[in-house]
Design an enzyme around this catalytic site. Structure first.
Site, PDB file in Angstrom:
ATOM      1  N   CYS A 127       0.833  -1.209   0.000  1.00 54.88           N
ATOM      2  CA  CYS A 127       0.000   0.000   0.000  1.00 54.88           C
ATOM      3  C   CYS A 127       0.865   1.255   0.000  1.00 54.88           C
ATOM      4  O   CYS A 127       1.392   1.659   1.053  1.00 54.88           O
ATOM      5  CB  CYS A 127      -0.923  -0.020   1.224  1.00 54.88           C
ATOM      6  N   CYS A 130      -0.434   4.141   2.156  1.00 53.73           N
ATOM      7  CA  CYS A 130      -0.269   3.943   3.609  1.00 53.73           C
ATOM      8  C   CYS A 130       1.188   4.123   4.027  1.00 53.73           C
ATOM      9  O   CYS A 130       1.474   4.717   5.062  1.00 53.73           O
ATOM     10  CB  CYS A 130      -0.684   2.532   4.049  1.00 53.73           C
ATOM     11  N   ASP A 131       2.113   3.569   3.243  1.00 52.41           N
ATOM     12  CA  ASP A 131       3.507   3.465   3.701  1.00 52.41           C
ATOM     13  C   ASP A 131       4.492   4.368   2.958  1.00 52.41           C
ATOM     14  O   ASP A 131       5.667   4.440   3.335  1.00 52.41           O
ATOM     15  CB  ASP A 131       3.986   2.003   3.559  1.00 52.41           C
TER      16      ASP A 131
END
Ligand code: NAP
Length: 293
Positions: A127, A130-131
Site C-alpha cells: 500500500c 499507507c507506507d
C-alpha cells in the site's frame, strides 16, 4: 434474527446496507478489518460518474457515514463459516438472518517468493498511500502493470528520490493516461520484461534481484500485482470458479437461495467501483423482494 447479514464493508457491501436500511430492514454488517475495502488505497477516483475526482478514502468514508447515519449495526468480527440455513458463525458469535450478502472483495496478490512475508513492514509493502511516507528521499520499486502500480509510481515519485517500475511485459493493463504521466516523470525508471526472483536483506530489504540477474539496491518495494479472492470458507454454500471467485446466476444470486455475492469477490467481467455499487444495490433489492413475498 436479522433480515440481512452483509459480510464485508467495502463499497458493494455498504451499498447493500444502504438499500436495505432505507427499506427499513434489520441489517448486520460484519467486517474483519476496517470499512472501505480496497478502494481506500486509491489515491484518486476519476471514473465514477458524477464525481470529478475524489480520494478512495474520502469516498469510502462518505459511504460509511451515510450507512451509519441510518443506524447500521456494524460488528468487527471474522466470519468463519456460513450455514445453508443462514447461520453465520464468527470468531465471537453466531447470528442468523433471512438473507445473506457476501461482499468480501479480494486481497492483495502476493509475489510468492522467499522472504516476502518476513519483510512486510521492513521494506515490503502492498500500500503506497499507507507506507509511502516512510520512503521520503529514498529509492523504491513498484512491481505490477495495472492502474494500482501506475498510480503508486506517481504517488511515490513525489516522495522518493527514485522509483523503479518493474513489469513482467512491455504492455500495461493500466490506463494510457497514467502510463503517459509515469513516462513523463524524470525520477521513474521503467524496468520491463523482468520479474523479481529474490528479495535480499535479513531484517530489512536491501536489494532485489531480477530474472536477468541484475541487482537493484532499493529501500522499499511496493507490490501492486492485483488482488485475489479468499472464498474457501463459503465453499459449502456457493460454487467457486478455478480462480476462487464465486459463481453467480441471474446477476448476483449464488446456488443457495437467499445467499447473494456482490462486488470483486464474484465472477464478473469488470471489477470496478461502478460495478461493485451496482451489484450491492441489486442484491439488496432482490433480497428484500424475496423476503417480502
Ligand atoms: P490488475 O489490473 O489486475 O493488474 C495487475 C498487474 O500485475 C498486471 O499488469 C499483471 O501483469 C501483474 N501481475 C500479476 N501477477 C503478477 C506476478 N505474479 N508477478 C508480476 N506481475 C504480476 O490489478 P490492479 O492494478 O490492482 O487493478 C485492479 C482493478 O482496480 C483494475 O480494474 C483497475 O483498473 C482498478 N483500479 C482503478 C484505479 C483508478 O481508477 N484510479 C486505481 C487502481 C486500480 P500482466 O499484465 O502480465 O497480467
Amino acid at each position: 434474527m436479522y433480515d440481512l447479514i452483509i459480510i464485508g464493508a467495502g463499497p458493494s457491501g455498504l451499498t447493500s446496507a444502504l438499500y436495505a436500511l432505507r427499506a427499513n430492514k434489520k441489517v448486520l454488517i460484519l467486517e474483519e478489518n476496517i470499512y472501505g475495502g480496497q478502494i481506500v488505497n486509491a489515491a484518486n477516483i476519476e471514473n465514477y460518474p458524477g464525481i470529478l475526482s475524489i480520494s478512495g478514502y474520502e469516498f469510502a468514508t462518505n459511504l460509511y457515514e451515510q450507512v451509519k447515519s441510518l443506524k447500521a449495526e456494524i460488528k468487527y468480527e471474522k466470519v468463519l463459516k456460513v450455514e445453508e440455513d443462514k447461520h453465520v458463525i464468527t470468531n465471537k458469535n453466531t447470528y442468523q438472518a433471512k438473507a445473506i450478502i457476501i461482499a468480501t472483495g479480494s486481497k492483495n496478490r502476493k509475489l510468492n517468493i522467499p522472504k516476502e512475508e518476513k519483510l512486510i513492514g521492513k521494506g515490503v509493502s502492498y500500500c503506497a498511500t499507507c507506507d509511502g511516507n516512510f520512503y521520503k528521499d529514498k529509492i523504491v520499486a513498484v512491481v505490477g502493470g495495472g492502474n494500482t502500480a501506475l498510480e503508486d509510481c506517481l504517488y511515490l515519485s513525489n516522495l522518493a528520490s527514485k522509483v523503479y517500475l518493474i513489469h513482467r511485459r512491455e504492455t500495461f493493463k493500466g490506463d494510457r493516461k497514467y502510463l503517459e504521466e509515469v513516462k513523463s516523470k524524470k525520477n521513474i525508471e521503467l524496468v520491463l520484461n523482468q520479474t523479481i526472483i529474490s528479495l535480499n536483506g535479513n531484517n530489512k530489504l536491501e536489494s532485489i534481484t531480477l530474472n536477468n540477474n541484475e541487482v537493484l539496491a532499493i529501500d522499499g518495494l511496493f507490490i501492486a500485482i492485483g488482488q485475489e479472492p479468499h472464498n474457501d470458507i463459503f465453499s459449502n454454500i456457493v460454487d467457486l470458479d478455478d480462480n476462487g471467485y464465486i459463481k453467480t446466476y441471474n446477476d448476483v444470486e449464488t446456488k443457495t437461495k437467499g445467499i447473494y455475492a456482490v462486488g470483486d469477490t464474484r465472477v464478473k467481467s469488470l471489477r470496478q467501483l461502478t460495478t461493485a455499487i451496482s451489484d450491492g444495490s441489486l442484491a439488496a433489492t432482490l433480497a428484500i423482494k424475496e423476503m417480502e413475498n
